[in-house]
Design a protein around this motif. Structure first.
Motif, PDB file in Angstrom:
ATOM      1  N   ASP A 150      52.804  54.601  51.835  1.00 59.46           N
ATOM      2  CA  ASP A 150      53.492  53.661  52.733  1.00 59.46           C
ATOM      3  C   ASP A 150      52.588  53.324  53.924  1.00 59.46           C
ATOM      4  OD1 ASP A 150      55.426  52.038  53.888  1.00 59.46           O
ATOM      5  OD2 ASP A 150      56.682  53.701  54.588  1.00 59.46           O
ATOM      6  N   ILE A 151      51.916  54.338  54.460  1.00 57.98           N
ATOM      7  CA  ILE A 151      50.994  54.112  55.584  1.00 57.98           C
ATOM      8  C   ILE A 151      49.848  53.213  55.140  1.00 57.98           C
ATOM      9  CG2 ILE A 151      49.284  55.227  57.084  1.00 57.98           C
ATOM     10  CD1 ILE A 151      51.322  57.649  57.171  1.00 57.98           C
ATOM     11  N   ARG A 152      49.250  53.515  53.994  1.00 62.62           N
ATOM     12  CA  ARG A 152      48.134  52.699  53.497  1.00 62.62           C
ATOM     13  C   ARG A 152      48.576  51.255  53.253  1.00 62.62           C
ATOM     14  NH1 ARG A 152      47.228  57.568  51.014  1.00 62.62           N
ATOM     15  NH2 ARG A 152      48.243  56.923  49.089  1.00 62.62           N
ATOM     16  N   GLU A 153      49.782  51.072  52.730  1.00 64.95           N
ATOM     17  CA  GLU A 153      50.299  49.721  52.493  1.00 64.95           C
ATOM     18  C   GLU A 153      50.430  48.948  53.800  1.00 64.95           C
ATOM     19  OE1 GLU A 153      54.492  48.025  50.985  1.00 64.95           O
ATOM     20  OE2 GLU A 153      53.497  49.403  49.587  1.00 64.95           O
ATOM     21  N   ARG A 154      50.901  49.611  54.843  1.00 66.78           N
ATOM     22  CA  ARG A 154      51.054  48.960  56.150  1.00 66.78           C
ATOM     23  C   ARG A 154      49.706  48.579  56.752  1.00 66.78           C
ATOM     24  NH1 ARG A 154      56.107  50.451  59.395  1.00 66.78           N
ATOM     25  NH2 ARG A 154      57.554  51.154  57.808  1.00 66.78           N
ATOM     26  N   VAL A 155      48.700  49.421  56.535  1.00 71.23           N
ATOM     27  CA  VAL A 155      47.367  49.135  57.077  1.00 71.23           C
ATOM     28  C   VAL A 155      46.764  47.923  56.375  1.00 71.23           C
ATOM     29  CG1 VAL A 155      45.018  50.038  57.405  1.00 71.23           C
ATOM     30  CG2 VAL A 155      46.989  51.545  57.749  1.00 71.23           C
ATOM     31  N   GLY A 156      46.946  47.835  55.072  1.00 72.87           N
ATOM     32  CA  GLY A 156      46.434  46.701  54.308  1.00 72.87           C
ATOM     33  C   GLY A 156      45.103  47.010  53.643  1.00 72.87           C
ATOM     34  N   SER A 157      44.904  46.410  52.493  1.00 73.05           N
ATOM     35  CA  SER A 157      43.728  46.724  51.675  1.00 73.05           C
ATOM     36  C   SER A 157      42.412  46.337  52.347  1.00 73.05           C
ATOM     37  CB  SER A 157      43.841  46.064  50.302  1.00 73.05           C
ATOM     38  OG  SER A 157      43.968  44.665  50.448  1.00 73.05           O
ATOM     39  N   GLU A 158      42.382  45.239  53.084  1.00 79.33           N
ATOM     40  CA  GLU A 158      41.129  44.826  53.729  1.00 79.33           C
ATOM     41  C   GLU A 158      40.702  45.833  54.789  1.00 79.33           C
ATOM     42  OE1 GLU A 158      40.960  40.774  55.096  1.00 79.33           O
ATOM     43  OE2 GLU A 158      41.940  40.045  53.266  1.00 79.33           O
ATOM     44  N   ARG A 159      41.638  46.258  55.619  1.00 83.53           N
ATOM     45  CA  ARG A 159      41.298  47.231  56.663  1.00 83.53           C
ATOM     46  C   ARG A 159      40.958  48.589  56.060  1.00 83.53           C
ATOM     47  NH1 ARG A 159      45.605  45.132  61.139  1.00 83.53           N
ATOM     48  NH2 ARG A 159      44.111  43.835  62.267  1.00 83.53           N
ATOM     49  N   LEU A 160      41.682  48.982  55.027  1.00 81.15           N
ATOM     50  CA  LEU A 160      41.366  50.245  54.354  1.00 81.15           C
ATOM     51  C   LEU A 160      39.953  50.221  53.786  1.00 81.15           C
ATOM     52  CD1 LEU A 160      44.706  50.990  52.479  1.00 81.15           C
ATOM     53  CD2 LEU A 160      43.786  52.212  54.465  1.00 81.15           C
ATOM     54  N   ALA A 161      39.559  49.093  53.225  1.00 88.51           N
ATOM     55  CA  ALA A 161      38.211  48.968  52.662  1.00 88.51           C
ATOM     56  C   ALA A 161      37.153  49.094  53.754  1.00 88.51           C
ATOM     57  CB  ALA A 161      38.068  47.639  51.928  1.00 88.51           C
ATOM     58  N   VAL A 162      37.418  48.530  54.913  1.00 91.70           N
ATOM     59  CA  VAL A 162      36.472  48.645  56.031  1.00 91.70           C
ATOM     60  C   VAL A 162      36.263  50.120  56.379  1.00 91.70           C
ATOM     61  CG1 VAL A 162      36.158  48.180  58.509  1.00 91.70           C
ATOM     62  CG2 VAL A 162      36.918  46.354  56.982  1.00 91.70           C
ATOM     63  N   ILE A 163      37.355  50.874  56.462  1.00 92.41           N
ATOM     64  CA  ILE A 163      37.262  52.290  56.800  1.00 92.41           C
ATOM     65  C   ILE A 163      36.566  53.067  55.684  1.00 92.41           C
ATOM     66  CG2 ILE A 163      38.580  54.407  57.244  1.00 92.41           C
ATOM     67  CD1 ILE A 163      40.735  52.521  58.550  1.00 92.41           C
ATOM     68  N   ARG A 164      36.989  52.845  54.460  1.00 93.18           N
ATOM     69  CA  ARG A 164      36.417  53.589  53.325  1.00 93.18           C
ATOM     70  C   ARG A 164      34.935  53.310  53.131  1.00 93.18           C
ATOM     71  NH1 ARG A 164      41.548  52.271  50.013  1.00 93.18           N
ATOM     72  NH2 ARG A 164      42.786  54.153  50.340  1.00 93.18           N
ATOM     73  N   ASP A 165      34.527  52.071  53.338  1.00 90.31           N
ATOM     74  CA  ASP A 165      33.133  51.688  53.102  1.00 90.31           C
ATOM     75  C   ASP A 165      32.194  52.112  54.228  1.00 90.31           C
ATOM     76  OD1 ASP A 165      33.992  50.576  50.740  1.00 90.31           O
ATOM     77  OD2 ASP A 165      33.930  48.500  51.468  1.00 90.31           O
ATOM     78  N   ALA A 166      32.751  52.457  55.367  1.00 91.40           N
ATOM     79  CA  ALA A 166      31.933  52.831  56.526  1.00 91.40           C
ATOM     80  C   ALA A 166      31.445  54.275  56.390  1.00 91.40           C
ATOM     81  CB  ALA A 166      32.751  52.679  57.810  1.00 91.40           C
ATOM     82  N   ALA A 167      30.245  54.515  56.879  1.00 94.18           N
ATOM     83  CA  ALA A 167      29.770  55.893  57.039  1.00 94.18           C
ATOM     84  C   ALA A 167      30.475  56.477  58.261  1.00 94.18           C
ATOM     85  CB  ALA A 167      28.260  55.898  57.229  1.00 94.18           C
ATOM     86  N   SER A 168      30.543  57.776  58.359  1.00 95.00           N
ATOM     87  CA  SER A 168      31.281  58.426  59.454  1.00 95.00           C
ATOM     88  C   SER A 168      30.875  57.947  60.841  1.00 95.00           C
ATOM     89  CB  SER A 168      31.130  59.941  59.383  1.00 95.00           C
ATOM     90  OG  SER A 168      31.917  60.439  58.344  1.00 95.00           O
ATOM     91  N   LEU A 169      29.586  57.676  61.039  1.00 93.72           N
ATOM     92  CA  LEU A 169      29.125  57.266  62.363  1.00 93.72           C
ATOM     93  C   LEU A 169      29.072  55.755  62.556  1.00 93.72           C
ATOM     94  CD1 LEU A 169      26.344  59.919  63.050  1.00 93.72           C
ATOM     95  CD2 LEU A 169      28.719  59.882  63.851  1.00 93.72           C
ATOM     96  N   ASP A 170      29.477  54.997  61.544  1.00 94.53           N
ATOM     97  CA  ASP A 170      29.527  53.542  61.672  1.00 94.53           C
ATOM     98  C   ASP A 170      30.649  53.132  62.616  1.00 94.53           C
ATOM     99  OD1 ASP A 170      27.459  53.281  59.861  1.00 94.53           O
ATOM    100  OD2 ASP A 170      28.725  52.558  58.217  1.00 94.53           O
ATOM    101  N   TRP A 171      30.484  51.972  63.230  1.00 97.90           N
ATOM    102  CA  TRP A 171      31.519  51.410  64.099  1.00 97.90           C
ATOM    103  C   TRP A 171      32.529  50.634  63.257  1.00 97.90           C
ATOM    104  CZ3 TRP A 171      31.537  53.582  68.564  1.00 97.90           C
ATOM    105  CH2 TRP A 171      30.356  53.938  69.207  1.00 97.90           C
ATOM    106  N   VAL A 172      33.799  50.853  63.557  1.00101.03           N
ATOM    107  CA  VAL A 172      34.890  50.130  62.913  1.00101.03           C
ATOM    108  C   VAL A 172      35.613  49.365  64.020  1.00101.03           C
ATOM    109  CG1 VAL A 172      37.081  50.413  61.670  1.00101.03           C
ATOM    110  CG2 VAL A 172      35.134  51.873  61.098  1.00101.03           C
ATOM    111  N   PRO A 173      35.970  48.112  63.788  1.00102.27           N
ATOM    112  CA  PRO A 173      36.664  47.351  64.836  1.00102.27           C
ATOM    113  C   PRO A 173      37.911  48.099  65.335  1.00102.27           C
ATOM    114  CG  PRO A 173      36.084  45.915  63.008  1.00102.27           C
ATOM    115  CD  PRO A 173      35.789  47.325  62.561  1.00102.27           C
ATOM    116  N   VAL A 174      38.111  48.038  66.630  1.00 99.94           N
ATOM    117  CA  VAL A 174      39.222  48.775  67.229  1.00 99.94           C
ATOM    118  C   VAL A 174      40.557  48.347  66.617  1.00 99.94           C
ATOM    119  CG1 VAL A 174      39.651  47.295  69.243  1.00 99.94           C
ATOM    120  CG2 VAL A 174      40.032  49.759  69.411  1.00 99.94           C
ATOM    121  N   ALA A 175      40.705  47.082  66.263  1.00101.25           N
ATOM    122  CA  ALA A 175      41.964  46.609  65.670  1.00101.25           C
ATOM    123  C   ALA A 175      42.253  47.316  64.346  1.00101.25           C
ATOM    124  CB  ALA A 175      41.919  45.102  65.467  1.00101.25           C
ATOM    125  N   THR A 176      41.219  47.631  63.581  1.00105.89           N
ATOM    126  CA  THR A 176      41.392  48.332  62.307  1.00105.89           C
ATOM    127  C   THR A 176      41.857  49.763  62.540  1.00105.89           C
ATOM    128  OG1 THR A 176      39.736  46.941  61.241  1.00105.89           O
ATOM    129  CG2 THR A 176      40.184  49.073  60.208  1.00105.89           C
TER     130      THR A 176
END
Length: 195
Positions: A30-56
């Motif tokens: 349910d949480i993942r669905e609310r976040v949305g697939s595009e934002r989840l992909a941004v997080i998953r594809d990032a390395a731990s030290l990569d910057w992720v937009p604050v909105a995500t």
């Protein structure tokens, strides 16, 4: 910093997604669905030290808050941060704080928070520590509105502060309060230490 776009390192968002896989009753999905697939992909594809937009990051924090409720969201982030202090990325901070007892240990660890925040956030605002006679305060000065107005991100801050106390086995009381800087509302955390 070359890019002044508000962003947060991906590390804790990635850990949160990993923990959500084990959540019962479909809450993780349910949480993942609310976040949305595009934002989840941004997080998953990032390395731990990569910057992720604050909105995500805020979308993830708010989804956790909305699905779990505030008490459980605070506990979620406290557990995640406590694990980081015990054996994860924050372990060196416990070493810097020393292994003293009481106020000096809590003060030492809380004093690492502004530096930790500046290393994990970009153009999101700053934190300062005020060490008074009755306790220690951790206050924001110029948090970006996305973070300042997010109940979910407040749970992240709370969890980080609570975990600091837990790792030191401190019985200090943690309170969240509002304060103003230049007429603008900001967040604060007060650590009331036992005598």
């Amino acid at each position: 910093m070359p890019d002044e776009t508000p962003a947060i390192r991906a590390h804790y968002s990635k850990l949160a997604l990993k923990r959500l896989r084990a959540f019962p009753e479909g809450k993780g999905s349910d949480i993942r669905e609310r976040v949305g697939s595009e934002r989840l992909a941004v997080i998953r594809d990032a390395a731990s030290l990569d910057w992720v937009p604050v909105a995500t990051v805020v979308a993830l924090c708010d989804a956790i808050h909305d699905v779990l409720g505030e008490p459980a969201a605070r506990e979620f982030w406290t557990d995640l941060m406590r694990d980081s202090y015990d054996h994860g990325i924050l372990k060196p901070l416990t070493m810097l704080a020393g292994f003293g007892l009481g106020k000096s240990a809590v003060s030492g660890l809380v004093k690492t928070a502004p530096r930790a925040w500046s290393l994990s956030s970009q153009a999101c605002g700053s934190l300062e520590v005020v060490d008074g006679g009755d306790g220690i305060k951790l206050r924001s000065h110029d948090l970006v509105p996305e973070i300042l107005h997010s109940r979910g991100f407040l749970c992240v801050f709370y969890g980080a502060c609570r975990a600091m106390l837990d790792v030191l086995k401190s019985r200090a009381k943690l309170e969240i309060y509002a304060h103003e800087v230049d007429g603008k509302p900001q967040l604060g955390f007060s650590f009331q230490l036992e005598p």
